[in-house]
Design a protein around this motif. Structure first.
Motif, mmCIF file in Angstrom:
data_model
loop_
_atom_site.group_PDB
_atom_site.id
_atom_site.type_symbol
_atom_site.label_atom_id
_atom_site.label_comp_id
_atom_site.label_asym_id
_atom_site.label_seq_id
_atom_site.Cartn_x
_atom_site.Cartn_y
_atom_site.Cartn_z
ATOM 1 N N ARG A 37 0.838 -1.198 0.000
ATOM 2 C CA ARG A 37 0.000 0.000 0.000
ATOM 3 C C ARG A 37 0.874 1.249 0.000
ATOM 4 N NH1 ARG A 37 -2.883 -2.546 4.229
ATOM 5 N NH2 ARG A 37 -1.881 -1.139 5.692
ATOM 6 N N MET A 38 0.428 2.266 -0.749
ATOM 7 C CA MET A 38 1.145 3.536 -0.739
ATOM 8 C C MET A 38 0.935 4.244 0.595
ATOM 9 S SD MET A 38 0.796 5.282 -4.509
ATOM 10 C CE MET A 38 -0.808 4.634 -4.961
ATOM 11 N N ASP A 39 2.036 4.505 1.284
ATOM 12 C CA ASP A 39 2.060 5.367 2.463
ATOM 13 C C ASP A 39 3.483 5.900 2.550
ATOM 14 O OD1 ASP A 39 3.597 3.317 3.677
ATOM 15 O OD2 ASP A 39 1.836 2.433 4.621
ATOM 16 N N GLU A 71 -8.932 20.890 -1.215
ATOM 17 C CA GLU A 71 -8.787 21.124 0.225
ATOM 18 C C GLU A 71 -7.571 20.358 0.738
ATOM 19 O OE1 GLU A 71 -9.556 22.797 3.865
ATOM 20 O OE2 GLU A 71 -10.633 23.196 1.987
ATOM 21 N N PRO A 72 -6.559 21.042 1.290
ATOM 22 C CA PRO A 72 -5.366 20.334 1.770
ATOM 23 C C PRO A 72 -5.689 19.402 2.923
ATOM 24 C CG PRO A 72 -4.935 22.695 1.533
ATOM 25 C CD PRO A 72 -6.417 22.518 1.415
ATOM 26 N N LEU A 73 -4.894 18.339 3.036
ATOM 27 C CA LEU A 73 -5.033 17.464 4.195
ATOM 28 C C LEU A 73 -4.734 18.253 5.465
ATOM 29 C CD1 LEU A 73 -3.114 14.254 3.020
ATOM 30 C CD2 LEU A 73 -5.587 14.615 3.044
ATOM 31 N N PRO A 74 -5.511 18.050 6.524
ATOM 32 C CA PRO A 74 -5.193 18.735 7.787
ATOM 33 C C PRO A 74 -3.929 18.183 8.417
ATOM 34 C CG PRO A 74 -7.031 17.212 8.072
ATOM 35 C CD PRO A 74 -6.738 17.237 6.603
ATOM 36 N N ALA A 75 -3.308 19.010 9.261
ATOM 37 C CA ALA A 75 -2.022 18.652 9.859
ATOM 38 C C ALA A 75 -2.102 17.348 10.640
ATOM 39 C CB ALA A 75 -1.546 19.781 10.769
ATOM 40 N N GLU A 110 -2.632 7.455 1.051
ATOM 41 C CA GLU A 110 -2.962 6.624 2.208
ATOM 42 C C GLU A 110 -4.297 7.037 2.830
ATOM 43 O OE1 GLU A 110 -1.230 5.770 6.730
ATOM 44 O OE2 GLU A 110 -0.181 7.137 5.378
ATOM 45 N N VAL A 111 -4.473 8.333 3.064
ATOM 46 C CA VAL A 111 -5.646 8.821 3.790
ATOM 47 C C VAL A 111 -6.910 8.737 2.940
ATOM 48 C CG1 VAL A 111 -6.684 10.910 4.774
ATOM 49 C CG2 VAL A 111 -4.309 10.315 5.324
ATOM 50 N N LEU A 112 -6.806 9.095 1.666
ATOM 51 C CA LEU A 112 -8.011 9.202 0.825
ATOM 52 C C LEU A 112 -8.350 7.929 0.072
ATOM 53 C CD1 LEU A 112 -7.449 12.778 -0.675
ATOM 54 C CD2 LEU A 112 -8.745 12.113 1.366
ATOM 55 N N HIS A 113 -7.356 7.060 -0.166
ATOM 56 C CA HIS A 113 -7.620 5.881 -0.987
ATOM 57 C C HIS A 113 -7.045 4.596 -0.409
ATOM 58 C CE1 HIS A 113 -9.355 8.257 -4.228
ATOM 59 N NE2 HIS A 113 -8.320 9.068 -4.155
ATOM 60 N N GLY A 114 -6.728 4.601 0.871
ATOM 61 C CA GLY A 114 -6.215 3.388 1.488
ATOM 62 C C GLY A 114 -4.921 2.888 0.879
ATOM 63 N N VAL A 141 -3.858 15.584 -5.692
ATOM 64 C CA VAL A 141 -2.634 16.307 -6.057
ATOM 65 C C VAL A 141 -1.698 15.389 -6.844
ATOM 66 C CG1 VAL A 141 -0.547 17.419 -5.186
ATOM 67 C CG2 VAL A 141 -2.772 17.985 -4.184
ATOM 68 N N GLY A 142 -1.360 14.248 -6.274
ATOM 69 C CA GLY A 142 -0.476 13.319 -6.968
ATOM 70 C C GLY A 142 -1.064 12.816 -8.269
ATOM 71 N N GLY A 143 -2.366 12.506 -8.255
ATOM 72 C CA GLY A 143 -3.012 11.998 -9.461
ATOM 73 C C GLY A 143 -3.054 13.023 -10.571
ATOM 74 N N ARG A 144 -3.318 14.275 -10.222
ATOM 75 C CA ARG A 144 -3.365 15.338 -11.238
ATOM 76 C C ARG A 144 -1.985 15.528 -11.873
ATOM 77 N NH1 ARG A 144 -6.747 17.752 -14.585
ATOM 78 N NH2 ARG A 144 -8.306 17.646 -12.913
ATOM 79 N N ILE A 145 -0.935 15.574 -11.071
ATOM 80 C CA ILE A 145 0.402 15.789 -11.619
ATOM 81 C C ILE A 145 0.801 14.634 -12.531
ATOM 82 C CG2 ILE A 145 2.855 15.978 -11.043
ATOM 83 C CD1 ILE A 145 1.980 17.439 -8.456
ATOM 84 N N VAL A 146 0.643 13.404 -12.054
ATOM 85 C CA VAL A 146 1.057 12.243 -12.841
ATOM 86 C C VAL A 146 0.218 12.115 -14.106
ATOM 87 C CG1 VAL A 146 1.152 9.714 -12.862
ATOM 88 C CG2 VAL A 146 2.040 10.986 -10.895
ATOM 89 N N GLY A 147 -1.101 12.237 -13.976
ATOM 90 C CA GLY A 147 -1.965 12.090 -15.130
ATOM 91 C C GLY A 147 -1.737 13.148 -16.185
ATOM 92 N N GLU A 148 -1.584 14.400 -15.749
ATOM 93 C CA GLU A 148 -1.334 15.492 -16.695
ATOM 94 C C GLU A 148 -0.065 15.245 -17.513
ATOM 95 O OE1 GLU A 148 -2.473 18.945 -17.058
ATOM 96 O OE2 GLU A 148 -4.337 18.659 -15.922
#
Length: 412
Positions: free
Chosen positions: A279-281, A333-337, A359-363, A370-377
């Motif tokens: 798992r990605m973490d 919306e950024p992840l909270p601290a 990890e937080v949003l997709h297990g 953020v990561g998906g937009r950069i990689v996909g673009e």
């Protein structure tokens, strides 16, 4: 004569955003052995994702293809012409090099339309010192990427046989185009939907990238090369079963490349297709926290032998903004601290943020916004900017029969 590009151009997606600066000791504390990025040796932990273990290595193979740094070569047939003007493309240059004329040692002397394999047929070709004869030497760094090159070579050679039987005029060019389009098909229709999600993939394929627009100078964004596309480091398992008799073993040092692959170590691709990636973490396995000196140049156990440290330091060295800053720029919306979990007063290094987002949003099964937009673009943008891609020439093209990465690797 046009001056060639010996390497892809790099620049920032978000050059106007302020770089994040974190105290170097704080970065080292994150990535060193025993730190938050060290998964440790507890193999009893449930770290498996829903993702097949082969995908991070396909992603690595693709990264090498996009970022191939090749010196210009002289065309033997026309010495006034330089080969290898390099723009970032997913076009298998890491496999084909400069072609049968520019780099004939990659090809069979008795049939230059075909790529060369070792005498055993289970390894890439090598010289008498065991050095791989491949379009990109980085693909020999571990067993998975070198064996993936073998699978691509075999498929190219099968395409040559079929096209020759069909009476094609230039079988090398036709086979190269067919293999490249099948590869791009896997990237856009299988790899990306699994990595960034089907909805974002569909949006990018339908509407085109909004950040990485095709222009006169294709480039690799720093946010991609030095943060987002390093997500795959977090998908590496503790150990892999390579075939029925070899494994389970860690990636390093047991599966390190730079040497001849014996038949008993050849990968049975059915196993990495069945095994799950981690798992990605933000945690990396011990084999990546204590890299061998041959890979890192540093003594295992030191800070600079940690791939996590190297990823964190690379982002700081090139002046990347924080993950939160890019999220705000993208309207996310950024992840909270408290979900980041660092306890810092400053914001978060982009690489660390992207892995926390997954990890937080997709297990840990796919990248977040953020990561998906950069990689996909970047991946869609690079393929769309390539005048030889199927997206440019025949956008509705699909393989003659259903085709997936498993078909390529298993030779089906």
């Amino acid at each position: 004569m046009t001056a060639p590009l010996a390497h892809p151009s790099y620049r920032s997606f978000f050059a106007d955003l302020a770089p994040l600066h974190v105290d170097p000791e704080a970065l080292h504390a994150l990535g060193r052995p025993g730190g938050p990025c060290d998964l440790g040796e507890d193999c009893a932990q449930d770290t498996d994702s829903a993702v097949a273990a082969v995908w991070p290595f396909f992603g690595q193979f693709l990264a090498h293809d996009i970022t191939a740094d090749r010196s210009p070569l002289v065309d033997r047939a026309d010495p006034a012409r330089l080969l290898n003007a390099r723009t970032p493309r997913a076009d298998l240059e890491a496999l084909y090099g400069a072609g049968p004329v520019g780099e004939p040692y990659l090809y069979r002397s008795d049939d230059p339309a075909k790529l060369l394999l070792s005498a055993s047929g289970v390894d890439v070709p090598r010289n008498h010192e065991g050095i791989a004869l491949v379009g990109d030497p980085r693909n020999d760094a571990n067993l998975f990427t070198s064996q993936m090159a073998v699978a691509f070579i075999r498929l190219h050679n099968r395409f040559v046989d079929r096209l020759r039987a069909e009476g094609a005029a230039d079988v090398f060019a036709a086979a190269r185009r067919e293999l490249t389009w099948h590869y791009q098909h896997v990237i856009l229709r299988e790899f990306l939907p699994g990595l960034i999600g089907a909805p974002l993939t569909a949006e990018l394929l339908e509407d085109g990238p909004r950040l990485h627009r095709a222009d006169d100078e294709p480039y690799v964004p720093l946010e991609f090369a030095d943060a987002a596309y390093r997500y795959g480091h977090a998908q590496i398992r503790h150990r892999y079963q390579v075939n029925a008799t070899f494994g389970p073993v860690p990636l390093f040092p047991d599966l390190m490349g730079f040497g001849t692959v014996a038949p008993e170590h050849a990968i049975d691709w059915a196993l990495p297709l069945e095994q799950r990636a981690k798992r990605m973490d933000v945690r990396l396995p011990t084999s990546l926290i204590t890299l061998p000196t041959q890979i890192s140049g540093a003594r295992p156990g030191t800070d600079y032998a940690s791939l996590a440290n190297r990823d964190l330091q690379r982002g700081q060295a090139v002046g990347l903004p924080s993950g939160e800053a890019i999220a705000r720029r993208l309207g996310v919306e950024p992840l909270p601290a408290e979900q980041i979990g660092l306890g810092w007063t400053t914001e978060t290094p982009l690489w660390f943020y992207i892995l926390k987002e997954a990890e937080v949003l997709h297990g840990g099964d796919q990248l977040g916004p953020v990561g998906g937009r950069i990689v996909g673009e970047v991946l869609v943008g690079i393929i769309d900017a390539d005048p030889g891609s199927f997206r440019a020439i025949e956008p509705e093209w699909t393989p003659a029969r259903p085709f997936a990465l498993a078909d390529l690797l298993l030779g089906q």
